[in-house]
Design a protein around this motif. Structure first.
Motif, mmCIF file in Angstrom:
data_model
loop_
_atom_site.group_PDB
_atom_site.id
_atom_site.type_symbol
_atom_site.label_atom_id
_atom_site.label_comp_id
_atom_site.label_asym_id
_atom_site.label_seq_id
_atom_site.Cartn_x
_atom_site.Cartn_y
_atom_site.Cartn_z
ATOM 1 N N ASP A 1 0.850 -1.178 0.000
ATOM 2 C CA ASP A 1 0.000 0.000 0.000
ATOM 3 C C ASP A 1 0.892 1.236 0.000
ATOM 4 N N HIS A 2 0.966 1.885 -1.175
ATOM 5 C CA HIS A 2 1.900 3.006 -1.284
ATOM 6 C C HIS A 2 1.449 4.217 -0.477
ATOM 7 N N GLU A 3 0.156 4.281 -0.186
ATOM 8 C CA GLU A 3 -0.316 5.425 0.593
ATOM 9 C C GLU A 3 0.160 5.347 2.028
ATOM 10 N N GLY B 1 2.430 3.092 3.055
ATOM 11 C CA GLY B 1 3.795 2.577 3.116
ATOM 12 C C GLY B 1 3.906 1.244 3.838
ATOM 13 N N THR C 1 3.250 -5.280 -6.261
ATOM 14 C CA THR C 1 4.620 -4.797 -6.355
ATOM 15 C C THR C 1 5.506 -6.026 -6.486
ATOM 16 N N LYS D 1 8.757 2.274 -7.776
ATOM 17 C CA LYS D 1 7.928 1.914 -6.637
ATOM 18 C C LYS D 1 7.192 0.589 -6.864
ATOM 19 N N HIS D 2 7.046 0.165 -8.103
ATOM 20 C CA HIS D 2 6.337 -1.084 -8.352
ATOM 21 C C HIS D 2 7.240 -2.283 -8.604
#
Ligand SMILES: Nc1ncnc2c1ncn2[C@@H]1O[C@H](COP(=O)(O)OP(=O)(O)OP(=O)(O)O)[C@@H](O)[C@H]1O
Length: 580
Positions: free
Chosen positions: A304-306, A308, A335, A369-370
């Motif tokens: 979850d990039h939001e 982290g 990811t 990021k992925h």
């Protein structure tokens, strides 16, 4: 040509024996008599498959089609077939009981394979009926004994009890004189995952041909596996290289990615083709891997990039429901964390050391990021492993995988050896109890912690002597908010010099002192003897007790310093831990 009848009678004998050696002997005799163009098929059939394990063809038939075909051949309805299957527990026996039609011309192994492949590959409108019709024709034309195995093969439930290593033993016995020769075949199998291909090559070209089998794009390499140990201190002993890499261990799905220009294929841990389930990973591999061709090993995770944080494995598995992939892929982006490189631009990297493979991986894959190489540290001591491990747990990861950096740290396809050792949260014996400790000092924060404290010095209460005795310095477990709030929270307790009832050894003296006032709950890994800390100080041996790898759990504002964990309690915990 081998008839399917020959195969079926061998299957019957295989089922009747419980001796592995006899199985090998039976199979070896069978395989020795099979011509080159059929030997691969025989191997697949023995394993209950139609093609190599990774091939989608194996998924093309299944129970439903088998049941409908048996019904059609028997002139009955699918419900009666299902009922008989529940009673007999096996579609093979059901076919034998229900179908009365006389057998036709003898079937060859090649014929059966051709028809089954057609059935499995049929698609489009009307294909379900076509599959049932073709399979019914095949089963009806067979003898009862053949029907049993044809039905099982189609339903995907062969269950002869023969494994891939049994077949390799039999091939070695048939063509190389003894099953002791299996290792000569195993490597080719481990890198091609195609037992039929190995058998065919052996039959046609002998051992030199098998030795020449090499890594091939779009044929999965059997993944290297990890060992486990009981104690974290065993890791370095077992790996046997002075320096090791400690990588983050991701809890997702193992994915081997084959990049062939723009053509990308993804395989799962069980070597099935899962390309369709990860359109996003296919895209990332295409865009970010700079080599023309490459084979990567790694893990697909839901990150979850939001926030982290890593999301649980189950989240990712929701994508398995194929019909929703594109929708869910947006909602749960995968990811790809890549931890190995097995092949690049035409060269196999299996026999390069792990440090070489990793260095080349970093050349062809930058950080996005992925998609990016797995995060890791390189260390030579157990405390280094523990520290990184605890930091991983704090980030929501499952643990770490430790990897040998020795010269011979090759990628051992299909093997579970001591080169890779996993260490997971469920086997770390944290102390079962937390400790409530009093903050008596702090070190100045540097770098990212400038403006706050780097760590706090914690003490237990010695009731007999009415003294506070230090147990540990603690810098981890704080949230960012807790951390930045530390100076404000502790400000009222700050004093200029070492407080009276506090016993501190010079080497543990902090930058700032606090009067014993604030109590924190602390989790730790173990209690050890230490010359640094004064808890239960033994003046003769000049040792006290210390808490290793302490982590902040929460503030215990309701507790007074004298209600903190006592030195006697710490001593009792130390003794208990020794008994265990
Ligand atoms: N950095 C990493 N290096 C190697 N494997 C990793 C890494 N991160 C995650 N993994 C995953 O961890 C798995 C091994 O540990 P785990 O205990 O989770 O799996 P398992 O299914 O119980 O065991 P195994 O796969 O060894 O049979 C690997 O198969 C791989 O999918």
């Amino acid at each position: 040509m081998v008839t399917f009848a020959t195969l079926a009678s061998c299957f019957e004998r295989l089922e009747a024996t419980s001796s592995r050696n006899e199985m090998i002997a039976l199979l070896a005799r069978l395989l020795a008599g099979v011509p080159p163009d059929e030997i691969g098929i025989v191997c697949y059939f023995v394993l209950g498959e139609i093609g190599p394990g990774y091939s989608e063809v194996n998924l093309g038939i299944g129970e439903r089609t088998a049941a409908a075909a048996i019904a059609l051949a028997a002139g009955t309805d699918p419900a009666s077939v299902e009922a008989a299957a529940r009673e007999l527990g096996d579609y093979g026996d059901v076919a034998v009981r229900l179908i009365a039609a006389p057998a036709g011309e003898p079937l060859s192994v090649a014929d059966v394979h051709r028809t089954l492949s057609r059935i499995a590959g049929a698609s489009g409108p009307g294909s379900a009926d076509r599959k049932v019709g073709l399979l019914a024709g095949l089963i009806a034309a067979a003898t009862p004994r053949e029907r049993r195995y044809l039905s099982r093969l189609a339903a995907g439930e062969m269950r002869l009890g023969v494994g891939d290593m049994t077949i390799l033993d039999a091939l070695a016995e048939a063509f190389l004189g003894s099953k002791a020769q299996r290792p000569s075949l195993e490597h080719a199998y481990n890198i091609s995952s195609d037992i039929g291909h190995v058998a065919r090559t052996l039959r046609e070209e002998g051992l030199p041909g098998v030795r020449a089998i090499s890594v091939t794009l779009h044929k999965p390499i059997r993944p290297m596996l990890t060992q486990r140990v009981a104690r974290i201190s065993e890791i370095l002993e077992r790996i046997g290289s002075p320096v090791i890499a400690v990588e983050e261990k991701y809890d997702g799905e193992r994915i081997q990615a084959h990049k062939d220009g723009d053509d990308v294929t993804l395989f799962s841990r069980r070597l099935t083709d899962v390309t369709g389930q990860y359109p996003d990973i296919v895209r990332h591999v295409r865009q970010h891997v700079t080599a023309d061709t490459a084979i990567l090993d790694g893990e697909a995770v839901a990150f979850d990039h939001e926030t982290g944080t890593y999301r649980p494995f189950q989240t990712l598995m929701r994508r398995r429901r194929k019909y929703r992939v594109s929708e869910v892929a947006g909602e749960i982006p995968a990811t790809y964390r890549v931890f190995d490189l097995l092949y690049v631009n035409g060269d196999s990297y299996l026999y390069r050391s792990y440090p070489d493979r990793r260095a080349r991986l970093e050349e062809i894959l930058g950080r996005d990021k992925h998609i990016s190489p797995a995060d890791r540290i390189v260390t030579g001591d157990t405390d280094g492993i523990t520290e990184f491990y605890l930091a991983c747990i704090e980030r929501g990861l499952e643990g770490v995988v430790c990897k040998s950096c020795a010269e011979d740290s090759f990628y051992r396809a299909g093997a579970r050896e001591w080169q890779w050792i996993k260490w997971k949260s469920d086997y770390v014996p944290d102390l079962s109890d937390t400790l409530d400790l009093v903050i008596v000092g702090a070190s100045a924060g540097r770098g990212k912690r400038a403006g706050t404290y780097g760590s706090v010095l914690c003490a237990a209460y010695n009731h007999e002597d009415d003294l506070f005795q230090t147990v540990c310095g603690m810098g981890t477990g704080f949230s960012d908010v807790d951390l930045s709030d530390l100076p404000r929270r502790l400000a009222g307790a700050r004093v200029d010099r070492q407080p009276a009832r506090l016993m501190v050894n010079p080497q543990a003296a902090p930058d700032f002192w606090f009067a014993p006032r604030h109590v924190v709950e602390v989790l730790g890994l173990e209690i050890t003897e230490s010359p640094d800390h004064t808890c239960n100080w033994d003046p003769e041996r000049r040792r006290g007790l210390a808490l290793r790898f302490p982590r902040f759990v929460r503030w215990r504002d309701e507790k007074s310093p004298e209600q903190a964990t006592t030195a006697a309690e710490v001593a009792a915990m130390f003794r208990r831990q020794r008994e265990v």
